[in-house]
Write a protein that holds these residues in place. Sequence first.
Motif, mmCIF file in Angstrom:
data_model
loop_
_atom_site.group_PDB
_atom_site.id
_atom_site.type_symbol
_atom_site.label_atom_id
_atom_site.label_comp_id
_atom_site.label_asym_id
_atom_site.label_seq_id
_atom_site.Cartn_x
_atom_site.Cartn_y
_atom_site.Cartn_z
ATOM 1 N N GLN A 1 60.780 68.266 23.736
ATOM 2 C CA GLN A 1 61.595 68.543 22.405
ATOM 3 C C GLN A 1 60.167 68.310 21.758
ATOM 4 O O GLN A 1 59.591 67.331 21.098
ATOM 5 N N ALA A 2 59.306 68.713 21.383
ATOM 6 C CA ALA A 2 58.596 68.806 20.054
ATOM 7 C C ALA A 2 58.761 70.709 19.331
ATOM 8 O O ALA A 2 57.937 71.555 20.091
ATOM 9 N N SER A 3 57.965 70.091 18.097
ATOM 10 C CA SER A 3 57.040 71.717 17.427
ATOM 11 C C SER A 3 56.239 72.220 17.808
ATOM 12 O O SER A 3 55.558 71.866 18.581
ATOM 13 N N LEU A 4 55.906 73.785 18.085
ATOM 14 C CA LEU A 4 55.349 74.751 18.477
ATOM 15 C C LEU A 4 54.124 73.837 18.406
ATOM 16 O O LEU A 4 52.872 74.180 19.373
ATOM 17 N N VAL A 5 53.132 73.716 16.925
ATOM 18 C CA VAL A 5 52.295 73.544 17.538
ATOM 19 C C VAL A 5 51.483 71.509 17.824
ATOM 20 O O VAL A 5 50.827 71.587 17.849
ATOM 21 N N GLU A 6 52.673 71.346 17.468
ATOM 22 C CA GLU A 6 52.553 69.649 18.225
ATOM 23 C C GLU A 6 52.845 69.497 19.494
ATOM 24 O O GLU A 6 52.715 68.399 20.187
ATOM 25 N N TYR A 7 52.969 70.899 20.140
ATOM 26 C CA TYR A 7 53.698 70.988 21.507
ATOM 27 C C TYR A 7 53.332 69.769 22.470
ATOM 28 O O TYR A 7 51.305 70.627 22.661
ATOM 29 N N ASP A 8 52.790 69.553 23.384
ATOM 30 C CA ASP A 8 51.598 68.669 24.553
ATOM 31 C C ASP A 8 51.131 69.921 25.143
ATOM 32 O O ASP A 8 51.955 70.375 26.101
ATOM 33 N N ILE A 9 49.367 69.735 25.098
ATOM 34 C CA ILE A 9 49.493 71.242 25.967
ATOM 35 C C ILE A 9 49.772 71.327 26.936
ATOM 36 O O ILE A 9 49.769 71.627 28.429
ATOM 37 N N ASN A 10 49.273 69.882 28.140
ATOM 38 C CA ASN A 10 49.977 70.232 29.806
ATOM 39 C C ASN A 10 51.156 70.048 29.697
ATOM 40 O O ASN A 10 51.512 70.475 30.707
ATOM 41 N N MET B 1 64.923 75.399 18.335
ATOM 42 C CA MET B 1 64.138 74.712 17.643
ATOM 43 C C MET B 1 63.572 73.694 19.204
ATOM 44 O O MET B 1 64.195 72.934 19.806
ATOM 45 N N ASN B 2 61.941 73.756 18.637
ATOM 46 C CA ASN B 2 61.502 73.226 19.570
ATOM 47 C C ASN B 2 62.132 72.703 20.640
ATOM 48 O O ASN B 2 61.021 71.942 21.260
ATOM 49 N N GLN B 3 61.259 74.238 21.697
ATOM 50 C CA GLN B 3 61.654 74.444 22.751
ATOM 51 C C GLN B 3 60.877 75.379 22.756
ATOM 52 O O GLN B 3 60.815 76.299 23.968
ATOM 53 N N THR B 4 59.415 76.031 22.160
ATOM 54 C CA THR B 4 58.778 77.012 22.595
ATOM 55 C C THR B 4 58.479 77.477 23.717
ATOM 56 O O THR B 4 58.335 78.662 24.394
ATOM 57 N N PRO B 5 57.686 76.158 24.707
ATOM 58 C CA PRO B 5 57.316 76.995 26.464
ATOM 59 C C PRO B 5 58.300 77.304 27.254
ATOM 60 O O PRO B 5 58.317 77.983 27.555
ATOM 61 N N TYR B 6 59.768 76.338 26.607
ATOM 62 C CA TYR B 6 60.948 76.623 27.384
ATOM 63 C C TYR B 6 61.328 78.293 27.326
ATOM 64 O O TYR B 6 61.626 79.329 27.994
ATOM 65 N N VAL B 7 61.665 78.409 25.894
ATOM 66 C CA VAL B 7 62.408 80.076 25.368
ATOM 67 C C VAL B 7 61.034 81.317 25.970
ATOM 68 O O VAL B 7 61.403 81.846 26.225
ATOM 69 N N ALA B 8 60.039 80.652 25.347
ATOM 70 C CA ALA B 8 59.038 81.757 26.275
ATOM 71 C C ALA B 8 59.498 82.054 27.902
ATOM 72 O O ALA B 8 58.694 82.729 27.764
#
Length: 263
Positions: free
Chosen positions: A99-108, A153-160
């Motif tokens: 769970q993290a915002s898009l900008v703060e999401y850990d790239i790995n 909210m806070n799940q950008t890669p999951y949603v993508a």
Amino acid sequence: MTDFKNKTVIITGAAMGLGLATAEELASRGANLTLVDYNETELNKAKEELAGKYPEAKFLTVVADVSNEDAVKNYVEATEKEFGTIDGFYNNAGIEGKQASLVEYDINVFKKVVDINLMGVYYGLRYVIPVMQKNGGGKIVNVASVGGIRGVMNQTPYVATKHAVAGITKNTALEYGRDNILTNAIAPGAILTPMVAEAFREVNPADPKAAEAQYASRNPTKRLGKPSEVAKVVAFLLSEDNGYVSGQIIAIDGGESNIYGNS
Ligand SMILES: NC(=O)c1ccc[n+]([C@@H]2O[C@H](COP(=O)([O-])OP(=O)(O)OC[C@H]3O[C@@H](n4cnc5c(N)ncnc54)[C@H](O)[C@@H]3O)[C@@H](O)[C@H]2O)c1
């Protein structure tokens, strides 16, 4: 209730949660099952339990990480060798990430979610479809999510990645319907599995039960779903009762994805 006797189905992510619930549903109907998971201990435990309960079903277990293309090729080849064919494919393994915002999401972590949820689903299709084509057809169920229809909210890669699974499903149905292959995706809402329990722990580490209750209160049914309720829908889509449903993203969410405003 349709019989799965002499029908071979591959289930990925079969050691727990939604994969295990579908394995149980199909085993109770006499299927030949290839159970795939990267958690060897839980996979063996699941197989032992199911084999004890459903002696009429047959089981093959394959330890594989679905994000590894060679491992996917291997679980498909092992299934053909053991059972001779593949009638159904439950392309289910997936992870939530963090769970993290898009900008703060850990790239790995972002890349790992893409590798498992998108590439893992694609590799499965890439190797299962030619076997189904050779054998005159089959049924495929991919696993998207309400996060494959809506934002979360806070799940950008999951949603993508879950939106990508919806897209892959539509294209698979389009390109391989002529080969008698019907492909759909399910879009579960919150179903109480180990993955969702972990998400509630992340949202509210001090009181995960409160996070769960708050989530359930938004649903029209005022409760979470059960893995067995998802398994019944998947079994229908994989069965001979399904003759003409293809290319659909089927929500299993108590009606939650239709809400706009208060519930
Ligand atoms: N539970 C829900 O509410 C819910 C909602 C929407 C979508 N989903 C989707 O359903 C699927 C199953 O979720 P779940 O809730 O049962 O999760 P879970 O974490 O309870 O179980 C997932 C299983 O998949 C396995 N797995 C994970 N990554 C793997 C990999 N790379 N290779 C092989 N095995 C792997 C795990 O070891 C585990 O046994 C996922 O695709 C998930 O995104 C679940």
